[in-house]
Design a protein around this motif. Structure first.
Motif, short mmCIF file in Angstrom:
data_model
loop_
_atom_site.label_atom_id
_atom_site.label_comp_id
_atom_site.label_asym_id
_atom_site.label_seq_id
_atom_site.Cartn_x
_atom_site.Cartn_y
_atom_site.Cartn_z
N ASP A 147 0.83 -1.22 0.00
CA ASP A 147 0.00 0.00 0.00
C ASP A 147 0.86 1.26 0.00
O ASP A 147 1.89 1.32 0.67
CB ASP A 147 -0.88 0.06 1.26
CG ASP A 147 -2.06 -0.89 1.14
OD1 ASP A 147 -2.28 -1.43 0.04
OD2 ASP A 147 -2.75 -1.07 2.16
N SER A 168 0.30 4.05 1.50
CA SER A 168 0.42 4.66 2.84
C SER A 168 1.54 3.98 3.63
O SER A 168 2.24 4.61 4.41
CB SER A 168 -0.90 4.58 3.59
OG SER A 168 -1.18 3.23 3.93
N LEU A 169 1.68 2.70 3.41
CA LEU A 169 2.72 1.96 4.11
C LEU A 169 4.11 2.32 3.60
O LEU A 169 5.06 2.43 4.38
CB LEU A 169 2.48 0.46 3.93
CG LEU A 169 2.63 -0.25 5.25
CD1 LEU A 169 1.29 -0.74 5.75
CD2 LEU A 169 3.58 -1.37 5.13
N THR A 202 4.96 5.37 5.28
CA THR A 202 5.37 5.12 6.68
C THR A 202 6.79 4.58 6.75
O THR A 202 7.57 4.96 7.62
CB THR A 202 4.39 4.14 7.35
OG1 THR A 202 3.08 4.71 7.30
CG2 THR A 202 4.77 3.89 8.80
N ILE A 203 7.13 3.69 5.82
CA ILE A 203 8.50 3.15 5.79
C ILE A 203 9.51 4.28 5.58
O ILE A 203 10.53 4.35 6.26
CB ILE A 203 8.63 2.06 4.68
CG1 ILE A 203 7.89 0.79 5.12
CG2 ILE A 203 10.10 1.76 4.36
CD1 ILE A 203 7.82 -0.31 4.06
N GLU A 208 9.05 7.44 6.36
CA GLU A 208 9.05 8.29 7.55
C GLU A 208 9.86 7.63 8.67
O GLU A 208 10.66 8.28 9.36
CB GLU A 208 7.60 8.52 8.00
CG GLU A 208 7.35 9.90 8.55
CD GLU A 208 5.87 10.12 8.88
OE1 GLU A 208 5.59 10.64 9.97
OE2 GLU A 208 4.99 9.74 8.06
N SER A 258 11.14 -3.80 8.88
CA SER A 258 11.72 -2.90 9.88
C SER A 258 13.16 -3.28 10.20
O SER A 258 14.00 -2.42 10.47
CB SER A 258 10.88 -2.89 11.16
OG SER A 258 10.74 -4.19 11.67
N TYR A 296 9.51 0.18 15.55
CA TYR A 296 9.27 0.58 14.17
C TYR A 296 9.67 1.98 13.80
O TYR A 296 10.06 2.23 12.67
CB TYR A 296 7.77 0.44 13.85
CG TYR A 296 7.31 -0.97 13.83
CD1 TYR A 296 7.68 -1.80 12.78
CD2 TYR A 296 6.55 -1.50 14.86
CE1 TYR A 296 7.28 -3.12 12.75
CE2 TYR A 296 6.16 -2.82 14.85
CZ TYR A 296 6.52 -3.63 13.79
OH TYR A 296 6.14 -4.93 13.77
N PHE A 297 9.57 2.93 14.71
CA PHE A 297 9.33 4.27 14.20
C PHE A 297 10.10 5.40 14.86
O PHE A 297 10.48 6.37 14.19
CB PHE A 297 7.82 4.55 14.33
CG PHE A 297 7.33 5.70 13.50
CD1 PHE A 297 7.09 5.53 12.13
CD2 PHE A 297 7.12 6.94 14.07
CE1 PHE A 297 6.65 6.59 11.36
CE2 PHE A 297 6.68 8.00 13.30
CZ PHE A 297 6.43 7.83 11.94
#
Lengths: 423, 423
Positions: free
Chosen positions: B72, B74-75, B78-79, B81, B131, B354-355
């Protein structure tokens, strides 16, 4: 000393000593015996391998006093001066914990903490070097390690070399045990009634010590497994042949497997150094060792220019590198792999081995490609700090949960959603 | 979930998986086969273990494009970001080379150099986490490593999970090979016709990968051998039972040998968390794994006060620590051993997995006593710089020569005296 043209496959040509199957079995059985039987196993192996029966492994104050009586006052002074230089250089390596304060209230950071306890192995016999005590102990002290334990095998009279004891006392090591070999490594890793276990073991040793360190690696940390030592001298025709020869021989006298290499594009220098090595060799007390080392692992490589010399140095990734050229400092930036770089005529390797301040425990046998001199960082560890703010979780929680579900980890997503639903 | 009073011997109670003798033999023979036969050995073992015949191990552009189509938008965002956050945090770790300029003209220093080449192992199948690609690759990039190679086993159709490829591409890894197991580690360590050798290998893997990494250690550098994962939550009665339960379960769903532990002096909280874990467990897709982990390695320890809780945490030296107390930041200074410290309610472990930016590759199974999260320093090495001045050699040469003679190393003394006599 032989002279060769640089080829495409220059290497130190030494294999890492990995021990025989028999030696590995011996080490495994010693370790499991010490884990099971503690001090009594230490007594047993000390009798067996060191030929002495000890009732008490711990070195006492009387032995330290006795050691001082055997060492000249001027030397004690030099040991203190060297210790100060080493402490000064290593103090500059100390890292601070740090944080990064984000706009949304989040705080991220790295906490630096010294290890609790470190064991220093000091080899016995002729390889018992006071300078190694300083080089292994001081970085741990500077890092803030509270407990530093030294172990070293006793001789047949149950004694430890005076120089080693004086060096240990000079830097304030007060927990010293007379035990060596694989049994000492096992005691440091797993603890016995007398010797409490440590978190990391450093210091060189024979093949049994090396195998034991490799075996306990993971349960505790270890430094690198040290191989035989080497020096590479990178020189042009401004260098002095007699000085280069002396430097090559100072490496060669260590060990028959030590490697001493000159790389130069000056054929004249190559020939002069070759003759000087042969001449100076005759005068050395440790001539037999040095001669064996030079004849098997000593090389003078003649390159076509200084750029090719630099390429060869980087391929060798030497433990010690001396740069003896007209503008030596300008070449330091081109050196990618070397444990210690000695720059210019007055930086002969022994000034670093003993006194200048940088560590003499260095990556050998090409491991300078990925390893460093022993340093303060080796005696600390880091912890990440993550203080996420409410705002940050509101802004990013849903995205993080989606990422977790991509990896099939629903409970990770739920941990975030349990917070979000109440916010 | 079981509740126990804190005892004197709290531990994670797990042994390090060291492999059977049979597994060790298999690994040794694979390594020597790859060293001898290169690519053809890789082809052979990929057929044997992964069930697929590959003519070309290298991942091409077409496969990357195909992977993007499966993820996706959006994913992917996110990756990117997450990658930016990880890059930002790790950029703050970069160390500078430094020098110390002495009064007498001597220059001492430390040169920091990135490793030339690093291999990243990414496990196959369900443990193939995008990740992990970010967490292993980015610190190496920030350190300045020029060549980063990724290896990961193909499935029976010769494919790699789309998320892994997208993550690798997002951070610019362009050398990816479809090869796994001990054969991949051997190829990275010793090189084959297709895969040039590297200087360090990082990344988790199964027991064969772990044994192979242990075997090549010394020839190349490796990161720590990772054990099963764990979380410890340190909480008082201001914490929320449902949130703690969710956090414990997010660890438990990883692996049947994962450990999830709460330490608290609040009996009320202990009982509520126990019930919440049992309730939430029923709702999890990976319930079987989580249930096995909780029942064997899950504990709620009740302490007498917060000081005792801190002592228990330091004894456990957990990979992940969450502090959920009224003033969590005030406790961070008391924590001596932890891979990552998550501070306060909004810092649930998945934000770090993850983030947030800090690394999720952390020391497991008590090794936080002496190991650190994966970080930029792991991809650099240091070289000492020693530029001794003429004045310094005049002032100290005789002392250094005396020290060398104490150690019986005359050639070391002579190297200095050869200079002194001409000065």
């Amino acid at each position: 000393m032989r002279i060769e043209r640089v080829s495409n496959t220059v290497s130190l040509k030494r294999n890492i000593e990995s021990g025989t199957e028999e030696q590995q079995k011996v080490v495994l059985s010693i370790i499991s015996d010490v884990r099971e039987n503690g001090d009594s196993a230490l007594t047993f192996y000390t009798e067996k391998f060191d030929g002495v029966t000890l009732n008490d492994f711990k070195v006492g104050i009387a032995e330290i006093k006795e050691a001082y009586a055997k060492i000249d006052e001027s030397l004690i002074q030099t040991i203190h001066e060297a210790a100060n230089n080493i402490r000064d250089f290593h103090s500059r390596q100390v890292k601070q914990s740090w944080i990064d304060l984000k706009n949304d209230g989040t705080i991220l950071g790295q906490k630096i903490t010294p290890l609790d306890a470190v064991g220093v192995y000091v080899p016995g016999g002729k390889a018992a070097y006071p300078s190694s005590v300083l080089m292994n102990v001081i970085p741990a002290q500077v890092a803030g390690v509270e407990r530093i334990v030294m172990v070293t095998p006793p001789d047949r009279d149950g004694k430890i070399p005076a120089g080693v004891l004086v060096a240990a006392d000079a830097v304030g090591v007060d927990e010293i045990y007379k035990v060596g070999g694989a049994q000492a490594i096992a005691a440091l890793a797993y603890g016995t009634e007398t010797i409490k276990g440590v978190d990391k073991i450093v210091g060189p040793g024979n093949i049994y010590v090396a195998l034991a360190k490799r075996e306990v690696f993971g349960h505790v940390a270890i430094d690198m497994i040290a191989g035989p030592s080497e020096i590479v001298v990178l020189a042009d025709d401004t260098a002095y042949a007699n000085e280069i020869a002396a430097d090559l021989l100072s490496q060669a006298e260590h060990d028959e497997r030590a490697a001493s290499i000159l790389v130069t594009h000056s054929i004249r220098l190559a020939e002069e150094v070759s003759q000087e090595v042969d001449r100076q060799l005759q005068l050395l007390p440790r001539r037999e060792i040095a001669e064996a080392s030079i004849s098997e692992f000593g090389f003078i490589y003649v390159s076509k220019d200084i750029e090719e010399s630099v390429r060869v140095v980087n391929e060798l990734a030497p433990e010690h590198l001396e740069i003896l050229t007209q503008e030596p400092m300008e070449l330091v930036g081109k050196i990618k792999h070397a444990g210690a770089i000695f720059v210019g005529r007055y930086s002969t390797e022994p000034v670093g081995d003993y006194f200048a301040g940088p560590n003499h425990v260095l990556p050998t046998n090409g491991t300078a490609r990925f390893s460093s001199p022993l340093n303060v960082d080796d005696f600390t560890k880091k912890s990440s700090i993550i203080s996420y703010s409410k705002q940050a979780l509101l802004d990013n929680g849903a995205k993080i949960a989606e990422f977790a579900r991509l990896e099939g980890l629903d409970a990770h997503a739920i941990a975030i959603e349990e917070r979000l639903k109440s916010m």
